[in-house]
Design an enzyme around this catalytic site. Structure first.
Site, PDB file in Angstrom:
ATOM      1  N   SER A  98      15.889   1.272 -15.490  1.00  0.00           N
ATOM      2  CA  SER A  98      16.019   2.529 -16.225  1.00  0.00           C
ATOM      3  C   SER A  98      17.244   2.501 -17.138  1.00  0.00           C
ATOM      4  O   SER A  98      17.365   1.638 -17.993  1.00  0.00           O
ATOM      5  CB  SER A  98      16.057   3.704 -15.240  1.00  0.00           C
ATOM      6  OG  SER A  98      15.765   4.920 -15.887  1.00  0.00           O
ATOM      7  N   ASP A 210       9.470   3.757 -15.267  1.00  0.00           N
ATOM      8  CA  ASP A 210      10.739   3.230 -14.786  1.00  0.00           C
ATOM      9  C   ASP A 210      10.673   2.973 -13.279  1.00  0.00           C
ATOM     10  O   ASP A 210       9.758   3.419 -12.592  1.00  0.00           O
ATOM     11  CB  ASP A 210      11.898   4.154 -15.166  1.00  0.00           C
ATOM     12  CG  ASP A 210      12.021   5.387 -14.291  1.00  0.00           C
ATOM     13  OD1 ASP A 210      11.101   5.700 -13.519  1.00  0.00           O
ATOM     14  OD2 ASP A 210      13.063   6.052 -14.386  1.00  0.00           O
TER      15      ASP A 210
END
Length: 310
Positions: A98, A210
């Site tokens: 992320s 993510d």
């Protein structure tokens, strides 16, 4: 990614409305993504190669820096990188989830810690997203992909000065995948696509989000790619120090801790800087998070130098 679903920000309501209105206005400026679910299946589409280090090179120590997910808390990574630069250290591999993928790729692309700090302080979150037409998430991270390409000056992950891996979750089976080849922008976009907020990225027929809910601190991914020495940076909250009024977030904090625990144990050196529980996107918060990462790194400089053989 910088935009996360939980802005733990106890600001007065008017200032929060101003922030949201500003973001909404900014999001309208870049236009819309009309086909956010198109399949990226060309020759440069991101892919993974395991192990990353093979042959004679695998006989030497491979040092990896692992940067976790964390939304706005990810600004702490910037301070860590700035301190590592000052210590004269460089990794063989950077693995990020992320926001960790976003910041890690900037460093792998040749940006110094101080340069990344300047970018982080001037960054406006709405630069990284635009409206997505025809998706329940309503936002596309396509501008993030463009931003990463522009700031690194590179199109392919395998051409970066430092090998980098962007960890994303394959939606079909929930498996964490480490992209280490192909389009650098798409890899970061996929690694930063927040479930329910940003449209997933379709790559070679598979959708990706993510890794915040699968592998938020991807130390084991770094090990699988050949890393023998790992410095990990955990940007998650210190749930044991949560103040009164934070009970609503407790379940999420404990879930995140269960996900990060196995990887925290697998790291040789783990940094988990504390810069307060509440977060925001203000400049003051960014500076505080960056400073905390910087201080924590220098405070552990002896162990970190030893890890790098310095």
């Amino acid at each position: 990614m910088i935009l996360r679903d939980r802005l733990r920000c106890p600001e007065p309501a008017p200032s929060r409305r101003q922030l949201l209105l500003g973001a909404a206005t900014g999001l309208l400026l870049p236009g819309c993504t009309l086909n956010p679910d198109r399949d990226h299946d060309d020759a440069d589409a991101p892919t993974s190669e395991v192990p990353l280090f093979a042959g004679p090179a695998s006989s030497r120590p491979i040092t990896a820096w692992v940067l976790s997910s964390g939304g706005p808390r990810g600004f702490v990574h910037v301070g860590v990188l700035k301190a590592l630069d000052e210590l004269g250290l460089r990794p063989d591999l950077i693995v990020g989830a992320s926001v960790g993928a976003f910041i890690g790729v900037l460093r792998a692309g040749g940006r110094s810690g101080r340069e990344i700090e300047a970018l982080a302080l001037e960054l406006r979150p709405w630069w990284l997203a635009r409206l997505a037409v025809g998706t329940p998430e309503h936002l596309s991270g396509a501008p993030l992909a463009d931003y990463v390409r522009s700031q690194t000056g590179e199109h392919l992950l395998e051409r970066l000065p430092i090998p980098a891996v962007c960890v994303a979750t394959r939606m079909s089976d929930g498996v964490a995948v480490g992209f280490n080849r192909g389009d650098i922008g798409l890899a970061v976009q996929a690694a930063s696509a927040i479930e329910g907020r940003f449209a997933p990225v379709r790559i070679r027929g598979q959708r990706y989000l993510d890794a915040d809910q699968t592998l938020p601190l991807p130390v084991r991914m770094a090990r699988a790619l050949g890393a023998t020495r790992v410095l990990a940076v955990d940007a998650s909250a210190h749930e044991d120090r949560a103040p009164a009024g934070a009970e609503h977030y407790r379940v999420g904090d404990l879930h995140k801790r269960a996900l990060t625990a196995p990887d925290a144990r697998a790291a040789d050196v783990l940094l988990h800087p504390d810069f307060g529980y509440w977060v925001s996107l203000s400049r003051e918060f960014r500076e505080r998070a960056i400073a905390a990462g910087y201080r924590a790194t220098l405070a552990d400089a002896a162990r970190i130098r030893a890890l790098h053989g310095a």
